[in-house]
Design a protein around this motif. Sequence first.
Motif, PDB file in Angstrom:
ATOM      1  N   TRP A   1       0.853  -1.174   0.000  1.00 31.00           N
ATOM      2  CA  TRP A   1       0.000   0.000   0.000  1.00 31.00           C
ATOM      3  C   TRP A   1       0.893   1.229   0.000  1.00 31.00           C
ATOM      4  O   TRP A   1       1.885   1.263   0.712  1.00 31.00           O
ATOM      5  N   VAL A   2       0.510   2.234  -0.766  1.00 32.12           N
ATOM      6  CA  VAL A   2       1.288   3.477  -0.828  1.00 32.12           C
ATOM      7  C   VAL A   2       0.344   4.656  -0.621  1.00 32.12           C
ATOM      8  O   VAL A   2      -0.723   4.728  -1.248  1.00 32.12           O
ATOM      9  N   GLU A   3       0.745   5.556   0.243  1.00 33.23           N
ATOM     10  CA  GLU A   3       0.001   6.790   0.496  1.00 33.23           C
ATOM     11  C   GLU A   3       1.035   7.895   0.685  1.00 33.23           C
ATOM     12  O   GLU A   3       1.771   7.898   1.685  1.00 33.23           O
ATOM     13  N   GLY A   4       1.133   8.773  -0.290  1.00 32.98           N
ATOM     14  CA  GLY A   4       2.121   9.846  -0.211  1.00 32.98           C
ATOM     15  C   GLY A   4       3.530   9.277  -0.180  1.00 32.98           C
ATOM     16  O   GLY A   4       3.912   8.496  -1.045  1.00 32.98           O
ATOM     17  N   ASN A   5       4.300   9.638   0.847  1.00 35.29           N
ATOM     18  CA  ASN A   5       5.690   9.175   0.923  1.00 35.29           C
ATOM     19  C   ASN A   5       5.847   7.935   1.813  1.00 35.29           C
ATOM     20  O   ASN A   5       6.962   7.540   2.131  1.00 35.29           O
ATOM     21  N   ILE A   6       4.722   7.308   2.196  1.00 34.39           N
ATOM     22  CA  ILE A   6       4.750   6.121   3.049  1.00 34.39           C
ATOM     23  C   ILE A   6       4.272   4.916   2.244  1.00 34.39           C
ATOM     24  O   ILE A   6       3.249   4.989   1.550  1.00 34.39           O
ATOM     25  N   ALA A   7       4.995   3.815   2.370  1.00 31.89           N
ATOM     26  CA  ALA A   7       4.571   2.548   1.762  1.00 31.89           C
ATOM     27  C   ALA A   7       4.584   1.475   2.844  1.00 31.89           C
ATOM     28  O   ALA A   7       5.471   1.459   3.707  1.00 31.89           O
ATOM     29  N   ILE A   8       3.605   0.596   2.791  1.00 32.47           N
ATOM     30  CA  ILE A   8       3.515  -0.516   3.729  1.00 32.47           C
ATOM     31  C   ILE A   8       3.473  -1.798   2.915  1.00 32.47           C
ATOM     32  O   ILE A   8       2.658  -1.932   1.998  1.00 32.47           O
ATOM     33  N   ALA A   9       4.359  -2.725   3.255  1.00 31.37           N
ATOM     34  CA  ALA A   9       4.411  -4.012   2.561  1.00 31.37           C
ATOM     35  C   ALA A   9       4.151  -5.136   3.554  1.00 31.37           C
ATOM     36  O   ALA A   9       4.736  -5.157   4.643  1.00 31.37           O
ATOM     37  N   GLN A  10       3.270  -6.045   3.166  1.00 31.84           N
ATOM     38  CA  GLN A  10       2.997  -7.249   3.952  1.00 31.84           C
ATOM     39  C   GLN A  10       3.664  -8.391   3.200  1.00 31.84           C
ATOM     40  O   GLN A  10       3.362  -8.648   2.036  1.00 31.84           O
ATOM     41  N   THR A  11       4.618  -9.048   3.878  1.00 29.60           N
ATOM     42  CA  THR A  11       5.398 -10.090   3.214  1.00 29.60           C
ATOM     43  C   THR A  11       5.464 -11.352   4.070  1.00 29.60           C
ATOM     44  O   THR A  11       5.138 -11.334   5.252  1.00 29.60           O
ATOM     45  N   GLY A  12       5.920 -12.408   3.452  1.00 32.63           N
ATOM     46  CA  GLY A  12       6.173 -13.645   4.174  1.00 32.63           C
ATOM     47  C   GLY A  12       7.484 -14.235   3.694  1.00 32.63           C
ATOM     48  O   GLY A  12       7.878 -14.045   2.539  1.00 32.63           O
TER      49      GLY A  12
END
Length: 134
Positions: free
Chosen positions: A70-81
């Motif tokens: 997910w990306v919002e502005g200058n922040i990205a969140i990654a869900q990984t395994g």
Amino acid sequence: MIDDLYATLGRGDRDHLMELLAPDISWQMPASIPNGTVHGAQRVAEQLGSATVRRLFQRGTFRLEIYNVWVEGNIAIAQTGTHAITQAGRKYDMEYVWVYTCADGRIAHVREYLDTKLAAEVIGEANIGVPDSV
């Protein structure tokens, strides 16, 4: 940028990885992990790039899955395994959440979340975090 990061890690392209990381980047692991913050592009690239995988897991067993980004502005969140076999022969299956803060076209901060209790049980508490000698 985060898709590029994971593709770069998969190729083992250290030069391009350095281009993606801000010189003063910090990688912050959960508070319960000793030596859980890594500073500077060289150290982050070394540990995130391959040193940790080589240190903890049998060669050729490490697999990374990217579930969501997910990306919002200058922040990205990654869900990984990740799935691997430890140097001691134990099966390691872990889910992570990574929060990336970007600035000036580079990754400036990484915040990592994982099940530290499970990690300590599988790879050993002494192997969690970044070795002092690095």
